[in-house]
Scaffold this motif. Structure first.
Motif, PDB file in Angstrom:
ATOM      1  N   ALA A  14       2.954  11.667 -12.786  1.00 19.23           N
ATOM      2  CA  ALA A  14       3.490  13.021 -12.663  1.00 19.23           C
ATOM      3  C   ALA A  14       3.735  13.378 -11.203  1.00 19.23           C
ATOM      4  O   ALA A  14       4.720  14.052 -10.872  1.00 19.23           O
ATOM      5  N   SER A  15       2.863  12.920 -10.306  1.00 15.81           N
ATOM      6  CA  SER A  15       3.037  13.197  -8.880  1.00 15.81           C
ATOM      7  C   SER A  15       4.248  12.460  -8.329  1.00 15.81           C
ATOM      8  O   SER A  15       5.011  13.004  -7.521  1.00 15.81           O
ATOM      9  N   ILE A  16       4.447  11.209  -8.759  1.00 14.21           N
ATOM     10  CA  ILE A  16       5.614  10.453  -8.311  1.00 14.21           C
ATOM     11  C   ILE A  16       6.891  11.164  -8.730  1.00 14.21           C
ATOM     12  O   ILE A  16       7.835  11.315  -7.935  1.00 14.21           O
ATOM     13  N   ALA A  17       6.937  11.616  -9.975  1.00 15.81           N
ATOM     14  CA  ALA A  17       8.123  12.302 -10.485  1.00 15.81           C
ATOM     15  C   ALA A  17       8.374  13.608  -9.740  1.00 15.81           C
ATOM     16  O   ALA A  17       9.510  13.921  -9.367  1.00 15.81           O
ATOM     17  N   ARG A  18       7.309  14.375  -9.544  1.00 18.96           N
ATOM     18  CA  ARG A  18       7.457  15.664  -8.864  1.00 18.96           C
ATOM     19  C   ARG A  18       8.012  15.480  -7.456  1.00 18.96           C
ATOM     20  O   ARG A  18       8.896  16.211  -7.020  1.00 18.96           O
ATOM     21  N   LYS A  19       7.479  14.476  -6.734  1.00 15.43           N
ATOM     22  CA  LYS A  19       7.951  14.250  -5.375  1.00 15.43           C
ATOM     23  C   LYS A  19       9.398  13.788  -5.371  1.00 15.43           C
ATOM     24  O   LYS A  19      10.206  14.240  -4.550  1.00 15.43           O
TER      25      LYS A  19
ATOM     26  N   HIS B 182      11.636  10.602 -24.264  1.00 19.06           N
ATOM     27  CA  HIS B 182      11.031  11.128 -23.041  1.00 19.06           C
ATOM     28  C   HIS B 182      11.967  11.957 -22.170  1.00 19.06           C
ATOM     29  O   HIS B 182      11.505  12.844 -21.452  1.00 19.06           O
ATOM     30  N   PHE B 183      13.277  11.678 -22.201  1.00 15.71           N
ATOM     31  CA  PHE B 183      14.184  12.345 -21.278  1.00 15.71           C
ATOM     32  C   PHE B 183      15.124  13.344 -21.933  1.00 15.71           C
ATOM     33  O   PHE B 183      15.480  14.344 -21.312  1.00 15.71           O
ATOM     34  N   ALA B 184      15.526  13.113 -23.168  1.00 16.44           N
ATOM     35  CA  ALA B 184      16.395  14.086 -23.837  1.00 16.44           C
ATOM     36  C   ALA B 184      15.763  15.475 -23.917  1.00 16.44           C
ATOM     37  O   ALA B 184      16.465  16.481 -23.756  1.00 16.44           O
ATOM     38  N   PRO B 185      14.441  15.592 -24.123  1.00 17.11           N
ATOM     39  CA  PRO B 185      13.849  16.938 -24.196  1.00 17.11           C
ATOM     40  C   PRO B 185      13.955  17.734 -22.898  1.00 17.11           C
ATOM     41  O   PRO B 185      13.832  18.963 -22.919  1.00 17.11           O
TER      42      PRO B 185
ATOM     43  N   ASP C 295       2.560   5.538 -22.035  1.00 19.73           N
ATOM     44  CA  ASP C 295       1.741   6.650 -21.534  1.00 19.73           C
ATOM     45  C   ASP C 295       2.152   7.012 -20.112  1.00 19.73           C
ATOM     46  O   ASP C 295       2.223   8.200 -19.759  1.00 19.73           O
ATOM     47  N   TRP C 296       2.395   5.983 -19.278  1.00 18.59           N
ATOM     48  CA  TRP C 296       2.850   6.230 -17.903  1.00 18.59           C
ATOM     49  C   TRP C 296       4.169   6.987 -17.925  1.00 18.59           C
ATOM     50  O   TRP C 296       4.344   7.977 -17.208  1.00 18.59           O
TER      51      TRP C 296
ATOM     52  N   ALA D 184       7.657  11.762 -17.187  1.00 19.58           N
ATOM     53  CA  ALA D 184       8.641  12.718 -17.702  1.00 19.58           C
ATOM     54  C   ALA D 184       8.100  14.138 -17.669  1.00 19.58           C
ATOM     55  O   ALA D 184       8.834  15.089 -17.389  1.00 19.58           O
ATOM     56  N   ALA D 185       6.797  14.306 -17.922  1.00 22.59           N
ATOM     57  CA  ALA D 185       6.194  15.637 -17.874  1.00 22.59           C
ATOM     58  C   ALA D 185       6.227  16.202 -16.461  1.00 22.59           C
ATOM     59  O   ALA D 185       6.508  17.394 -16.249  1.00 22.59           O
ATOM     60  N   GLY D 186       5.932  15.361 -15.466  1.00 20.53           N
ATOM     61  CA  GLY D 186       6.003  15.817 -14.078  1.00 20.53           C
ATOM     62  C   GLY D 186       7.412  16.182 -13.680  1.00 20.53           C
ATOM     63  O   GLY D 186       7.643  17.179 -12.982  1.00 20.53           O
TER      64      GLY D 186
END
Length: 333
Positions: free
Chosen positions: A65-70, A18-21, A102-103, A108-110
């Protein structure tokens, strides 16, 4: 085993998947004990960190995704206010027992979306489990030419006080987005509610202003805890005061609609926080160039007052009358 009967990946597989990419070259493939930053010759590093806890800084059921973006955006906002360009970030993530892959994939996408948009790659971090709420901390690194970081402490008497964008949307958006929405929310149209909620969920770091602030501002910080309270911090650091025209504070059409529905919300707009706009000071001579750069970047920059010599004394006026505040900003403690 998970409730669905699938075995979760281990820590190293989780990181690789999830994070290396989304990691940059300084991450060294996320295979080492640390990342590596190489600031250009003649540049200095600017470092900022923010921690976010479910139930305190975001709702536990917010989209991952919203949590990550913020989480990343609020750090980038700090770099923007210092006139810095992002170089990378590290993430510490404490996942509650009921996390799902999935979460994590959506999270990671956000994160990747904001990191890619602002050229701020992941360079390291840590992932652990916790029996408490979801907790994450991001430390972001930026760079500025040596001696050019924009401090809070540089405002001088006679400088103009300015803010970017619009103020109050984040604090109002929190009320709109919450499960127990106040009565005034029902008096807004759906586009207005959506706008305010989005401003709370997805802050927009004003990195397009970084160079202009570095070149023309005498002091700056971002508005995270409320305009009134954050201005007090800037003035204290600068040993100065200010006179502020609250009628000049820029409001979005959605915020104006909310205040028309409940006039008491004006104080929340001025003190509530979560704006992540830029609050800055600039001399009369530097203001035209700063304003032109902001206009070229497509970001409104509005004068709302002037710096005065009286240390830490901010005077506010609304419709020609003096206005005071019992509490100027959000406080954690």
């Amino acid at each position: 085993m998970t409730a669905q009967g699938k075995e979760r990946p281990g820590e190293f597989e989780l990181i690789a998947r999830h994070f290396a990419p989304i990691a940059g070259s300084g991450a060294l493939g996320l295979l080492d004990d640390a990342g590596l930053l190489r600031p250009a010759r003649g540049y200095e590093l600017v470092v900022t960190a923010d921690a976010l806890v479910a139930g305190g800084h975001f709702f536990p059921d917010d989209l991952p995704a919203s949590i990550a973006r913020k989480a990343l955006a609020v750090n980038l906002s700090d770099l923007a206010a210092k006139g810095a360009r992002p170089d990378g970030f590290v993430l510490s993530l404490a996942l509650p027992r009921n996390w799902t892959e999935d979460w994590l994939q959506a999270f990671a996408a956000g994160l990747a979306a904001v990191a890619g948009e602002h050229h701020c790659p992941l360079i390291g971090g840590d992932t652990v489990s916790t029996s408490g709420p979801l907790t994450l901390s991001i430390t972001a690194f930026g760079s500025v030419p040596a001696g050019r970081m924009v401090l809070r402490s540089g405002a001088k008497p006679g400088d103009l006080v300015l803010v970017s964008g619009t103020i109050g949307d984040g604090a109002l958006g929190l009320k709109v987005h919450g499960s127990a929405a106040p009565a005034w929310v029902s008096r807004l149209g759906e586009p207005e509610r959506a706008f305010l909620a989005d401003r709370y969920l997805h802050p927009q770091p004003r990195l397009a202003l970084a160079d202009a602030l570095q070149n023309h501002a005498s002091a700056a910080m971002d508005v995270s805890d409320g305009l009134v309270g954050d201005l007090a911090k800037l003035l204290k650091a600068s040993g100065a005061g200010a006179e502020i025209d609250l009628d000049a504070v820029p409001l979005s059409p959605a915020a104006r609609a909310a205040i028309m529905a409940d006039p008491a919300l004006a104080e929340l707009a001025w003190t509530g926080g979560d704006d992540y706009e830029i609050l800055c000071a600039a001399s009369e001579g530097e203001y035209p160039a700063l304003a032109a750069a902001a206009q070229a970047a497509g970001i409104a920059l509005t004068p709302i007052g002037r710096v005065t010599p009286e240390a830490s004394v901010a005077r506010y006026r609304e419709q020609g009358r003096a206005r005071s505040f019992a509490q100027g900003s959000f406080a954690h403690f």
